[in-house]
Design a protein around this motif. Structure first.
Motif, PDB file in Angstrom:
ATOM      1  N   UNK A 468     -49.758 -13.976  46.860  1.00  0.00           N
ATOM      2  CA  UNK A 468     -50.798 -13.574  46.389  1.00  0.00           C
ATOM      3  C   UNK A 468     -50.454 -13.024  44.797  1.00  0.00           C
ATOM      4  N   UNK A 469     -51.208 -13.687  43.718  1.00  0.00           N
ATOM      5  CA  UNK A 469     -51.489 -14.079  42.555  1.00  0.00           C
ATOM      6  C   UNK A 469     -52.251 -12.647  42.212  1.00  0.00           C
ATOM      7  N   UNK A 470     -53.509 -12.355  43.276  1.00  0.00           N
ATOM      8  CA  UNK A 470     -54.174 -11.403  42.776  1.00  0.00           C
ATOM      9  C   UNK A 470     -55.155 -10.744  43.818  1.00  0.00           C
ATOM     10  N   UNK A 471     -55.305  -9.490  43.645  1.00  0.00           N
ATOM     11  CA  UNK A 471     -56.398  -9.080  44.699  1.00  0.00           C
ATOM     12  C   UNK A 471     -57.553 -10.090  45.296  1.00  0.00           C
ATOM     13  N   UNK A 472     -57.404 -10.366  46.257  1.00  0.00           N
ATOM     14  CA  UNK A 472     -58.324 -10.893  47.430  1.00  0.00           C
ATOM     15  C   UNK A 472     -58.423 -12.511  47.135  1.00  0.00           C
ATOM     16  N   UNK A 473     -57.070 -12.716  46.585  1.00  0.00           N
ATOM     17  CA  UNK A 473     -56.478 -14.690  46.402  1.00  0.00           C
ATOM     18  C   UNK A 473     -55.411 -14.982  47.568  1.00  0.00           C
ATOM     19  N   UNK A 474     -56.495 -15.201  48.686  1.00  0.00           N
ATOM     20  CA  UNK A 474     -55.928 -15.529  49.675  1.00  0.00           C
ATOM     21  C   UNK A 474     -55.237 -16.686  49.365  1.00  0.00           C
ATOM     22  N   UNK A 475     -54.017 -17.073  50.582  1.00  0.00           N
ATOM     23  CA  UNK A 475     -53.198 -18.607  50.960  1.00  0.00           C
ATOM     24  C   UNK A 475     -54.398 -19.614  51.498  1.00  0.00           C
ATOM     25  N   UNK A 476     -54.087 -20.754  50.381  1.00  0.00           N
ATOM     26  CA  UNK A 476     -55.150 -21.867  51.026  1.00  0.00           C
ATOM     27  C   UNK A 476     -55.606 -22.406  52.349  1.00  0.00           C
ATOM     28  N   UNK A 477     -56.787 -22.711  52.797  1.00  0.00           N
ATOM     29  CA  UNK A 477     -56.401 -23.588  54.462  1.00  0.00           C
ATOM     30  C   UNK A 477     -57.671 -24.166  54.125  1.00  0.00           C
ATOM     31  N   UNK A 478     -58.052 -25.064  54.104  1.00  0.00           N
ATOM     32  CA  UNK A 478     -59.323 -25.693  54.409  1.00  0.00           C
ATOM     33  C   UNK A 478     -60.568 -25.820  55.329  1.00  0.00           C
ATOM     34  N   UNK A 479     -61.796 -26.312  54.833  1.00  0.00           N
ATOM     35  CA  UNK A 479     -62.547 -26.006  55.965  1.00  0.00           C
ATOM     36  C   UNK A 479     -63.511 -24.822  55.619  1.00  0.00           C
ATOM     37  N   UNK A 480     -64.332 -25.281  56.904  1.00  0.00           N
ATOM     38  CA  UNK A 480     -65.843 -24.568  56.580  1.00  0.00           C
ATOM     39  C   UNK A 480     -65.818 -23.309  57.304  1.00  0.00           C
ATOM     40  N   UNK A 481     -64.958 -23.107  58.342  1.00  0.00           N
ATOM     41  CA  UNK A 481     -64.347 -21.996  58.765  1.00  0.00           C
ATOM     42  C   UNK A 481     -63.496 -20.821  57.725  1.00  0.00           C
ATOM     43  N   UNK A 482     -62.963 -21.124  57.141  1.00  0.00           N
ATOM     44  CA  UNK A 482     -62.745 -19.817  56.400  1.00  0.00           C
ATOM     45  C   UNK A 482     -62.762 -19.904  54.895  1.00  0.00           C
ATOM     46  N   UNK A 483     -62.516 -18.850  54.126  1.00  0.00           N
ATOM     47  CA  UNK A 483     -62.664 -18.194  52.826  1.00  0.00           C
ATOM     48  C   UNK A 483     -61.547 -17.841  52.108  1.00  0.00           C
ATOM     49  N   UNK A 484     -60.919 -18.885  51.369  1.00  0.00           N
ATOM     50  CA  UNK A 484     -60.018 -18.989  50.951  1.00  0.00           C
ATOM     51  C   UNK A 484     -59.862 -19.796  49.364  1.00  0.00           C
ATOM     52  N   UNK A 485     -61.052 -20.472  49.309  1.00  0.00           N
ATOM     53  CA  UNK A 485     -61.293 -20.678  47.953  1.00  0.00           C
ATOM     54  C   UNK A 485     -61.203 -19.622  46.919  1.00  0.00           C
ATOM     55  N   UNK A 486     -60.630 -19.530  45.609  1.00  0.00           N
ATOM     56  CA  UNK A 486     -60.908 -18.388  45.129  1.00  0.00           C
ATOM     57  C   UNK A 486     -62.153 -18.725  43.615  1.00  0.00           C
ATOM     58  N   UNK A 487     -62.976 -18.324  43.512  1.00  0.00           N
ATOM     59  CA  UNK A 487     -63.443 -18.892  42.434  1.00  0.00           C
ATOM     60  C   UNK A 487     -63.510 -17.499  41.442  1.00  0.00           C
ATOM     61  N   UNK A 488     -63.384 -17.632  40.536  1.00  0.00           N
ATOM     62  CA  UNK A 488     -62.484 -17.138  39.118  1.00  0.00           C
ATOM     63  C   UNK A 488     -63.957 -16.748  38.019  1.00  0.00           C
ATOM     64  N   UNK A 489     -64.045 -15.189  37.832  1.00  0.00           N
ATOM     65  CA  UNK A 489     -65.297 -14.767  37.283  1.00  0.00           C
ATOM     66  C   UNK A 489     -65.786 -15.413  36.525  1.00  0.00           C
ATOM     67  N   UNK A 490     -66.157 -15.730  38.375  1.00  0.00           N
ATOM     68  CA  UNK A 490     -68.158 -15.948  38.256  1.00  0.00           C
ATOM     69  C   UNK A 490     -68.698 -14.362  38.404  1.00  0.00           C
ATOM     70  N   UNK A 491     -70.254 -14.359  37.746  1.00  0.00           N
ATOM     71  CA  UNK A 491     -70.596 -12.753  37.847  1.00  0.00           C
ATOM     72  C   UNK A 491     -70.453 -11.765  37.014  1.00  0.00           C
ATOM     73  N   UNK A 492     -69.766 -12.257  36.273  1.00  0.00           N
ATOM     74  CA  UNK A 492     -69.319 -11.700  34.947  1.00  0.00           C
ATOM     75  C   UNK A 492     -67.954 -10.747  35.639  1.00  0.00           C
TER      76      UNK A 492
END
Length: 521
Positions: A468-492
């Motif tokens: 993993x390149x950074x904390x909380x950044x998981x390997x990507x698994x497609x689909x709507x029942x996984x949370x693996x898309x890393x949104x970067x630098x949102x909400x400041x």
């Protein structure tokens, strides 16, 4: 691996006498570079013979020399083409308007930044960076691509290089064999061969090369992946906003090159005589035409050697480089390309016959509810050109069993980058944050912090693409029942520990059910 005695002595000498010139022997000659504050730099290294005269529109020829070469000054850019209709916006953004690089047809140079090493230093990971520019413009000779910050802060070796663009690099010429039309991609291949042969001299490990590119550079990375299914000359790949979708078949249209030939006074039938005539035309005259109001677009062609028709099918068959992949897009990848666009129907028709026929303005509006037409246009361009293609590539890599796939969406929109209406986190604004070459005078504290976090995360992947390149950044698994898309630098959120927000994996892909019919054949 241990460096050779000769190289070790060079490194030892350099450490003992900081801020002194440093010399390294390569296939391009004995390179006289510079060392400062723990970083060696070698600029303007010629890796190919000048592609001029009789070598214009031919595959690059490797440059080999034993002579001493000055490697302290960036080489000139390749000749640039800024489309006439958008040049007033694009050229100031992408050609360093206060001090634009010189342009020259003799432009095939590369640059290396490497950490200063002791004689026993282990070989270091290498990033081989390919710039964007729609295959029409772009150059490694911009301050934005200076590798000092990365080499110094991340302890990796950085390589940038020039490749031919527009009519010089992608002529689309019936006068040439089809497989010799994507000359810019052949330049890229030769530059990577040079790195494989020489990078150990700079303390880099030829077995730890990551190819990386943004926009057209990202497309270039994706074509590297497809055309190197066996023993790829890289161990990982990074794509910023630009993977290659499935392409039109090999029914190449040569209108742009034919019209160019007539404009240059070469009216012979396609073939050797016309090429001879065109090779006698000066690069200055060619640039004047290609940057004028009547020039066409010169694009890569499907040749099944450097560029392919069914990229996704090739990936899914497993007949591709099976390497770790980090790929992503910008939240507002479409705003730059749609400035001033307000007519949704006309915009859709301009995206190609199939899009214009199958997607009405009302259908497009239904995909982006609550948005005005200007925003819909920007988001259609983003999704059709960048987001959905990246989604398809990431999913295909996972499908063939590559476990190290990391996908992101970048949302940082800093005040000093809001250079046109509705800019947001627009296409390419992540690049200076990665290189650490943002404007230090205008950058906010959050921007400076985010640059460190983002650079570190990408460098972590370059160093170890299976982690993993950074904390909380998981390997990507497609689909709507996984949370693996890393949104970067949102909400400041900009610190390395919190700038990744893992969300539902396909949460950004709702429109792709429509757009994929134009991307995945």
């Amino acid at each position: 691996m241990i460096l050779s005695l000769a190289v070790a002595l060079i490194f030892a000498t350099k450490v003992a006498f900081a801020h002194q010139p440093v010399t390294i022997s390569t296939t391009s000659g004995s390179l006289l570079g510079a060392e400062e504050d723990g970083v060696m730099s070698f600029k303007g290294i010629r890796f190919a013979q000048p592609p001029t005269g009789s070598l214009r529109w031919l595959p690059p020829v490797a440059f080999v020399s034993n002579a001493t070469q000055n490697a302290t000054v960036l080489g000139p850019s390749c000749v640039q083409q800024f489309a006439f209709a958008t040049a007033t916006l694009i050229e100031p953004l992408f050609n360093n308007p206060e001090d634009p690089p010189d342009e020259d047809e003799d432009c095939l140079f590369l640059n290396v930044w490497a950490p200063s090493c002791s004689s026993y230093a282990p070989l270091k990971p290498v990033v081989f960076y390919i710039y964007g520019g729609s295959f029409a413009f772009g150059t490694a000779s911009l301050p934005e691509y200076d590798g000092t910050s990365i080499a110094s802060n991340q302890d990796i070796v950085v390589v940038t290089f020039n490749y031919r663009t527009n009519v010089f690099g992608f002529p689309g010429a019936p006068d040439l064999p089809l497989q010799e039309n994507n000359l810019g991609m052949l330049d890229q291949e030769l530059a990577l061969q040079w790195v494989q042969s020489n990078i150990q001299k700079f303390g880099g490990d030829p077995n730890q090369i990551t190819i990386m590119g943004q926009s057209a550079g990202g497309i270039s990375v994706s074509t590297f992946i497809v055309r190197h299914p066996v023993n790829p000359p890289f161990r990982a790949a990074i794509i910023f906003s630009g993977a290659a979708p499935d392409s039109s078949p090999k029914s190449t249209k040569f209108d742009a090159f034919n019209n160019f030939s007539i404009a240059m006074g070469c009216s012979q039938a396609p073939g050797p005589a016309r090429l001879t005539c065109l090779r006698a035309v000066s690069a200055v005259d060619i640039r004047a035409y290609t940057n004028g109001p009547t020039a066409g677009d010169f694009r890569r062609v499907v040749d099944d050697v450097t560029d392919f028709e069914h990229n996704l099918e090739i990936i899914r068959s497993g007949n591709t480089a099976q390497v770790p992949l980090l790929a992503g897009t910008m939240q507002d990848d479409g705003t730059l390309f749609t400035v001033g666009e307000t007519n949704l129907t006309a915009f859709l028709e301009a995206q190609g016959t199939k899009v214009g026929e199958l997607v009405s303005a009302d259908l497009a509006r239904s995909l982006y509810p609550g948005q005005n037409d200007t925003t819909v246009i920007a988001n259609v361009f983003r999704d059709l050109t960048f987001l959905c293609v990246t989604s398809l590539w990431a999913q295909a890599f996972v499908e063939i069993g590559i476990s190290s796939v990391f996908r992101y969406e970048y949302g940082a929109a800093f005040p000093d980058f809001q250079l046109f209406p509705g800019a947001g986190a627009w296409h390419s604004t992540e690049v200076p944050e990665f290189f650490g070459t943002y404007n230090a005078e205008t950058a906010t504290h959050n921007e400076k912090t985010l640059s460190k976090s983002f650079q570190t995360a990408i460098a972590n992947f370059i160093k170890n693409p299976n982690k993993s390149p950074a904390p909380h950044w998981p390997n990507y698994v497609p689909g709507n029942d996984t949370q693996t898309l890393a949104r970067l630098a949102y909400h400041n959120n900009v610190d390395l520990g919190n700038f990744v927000d893992a969300v539902t994996s396909d949460s950004q892909d709702s429109t792709c059910a429509t757009w994929n019919m134009f991307l995945d054949f």
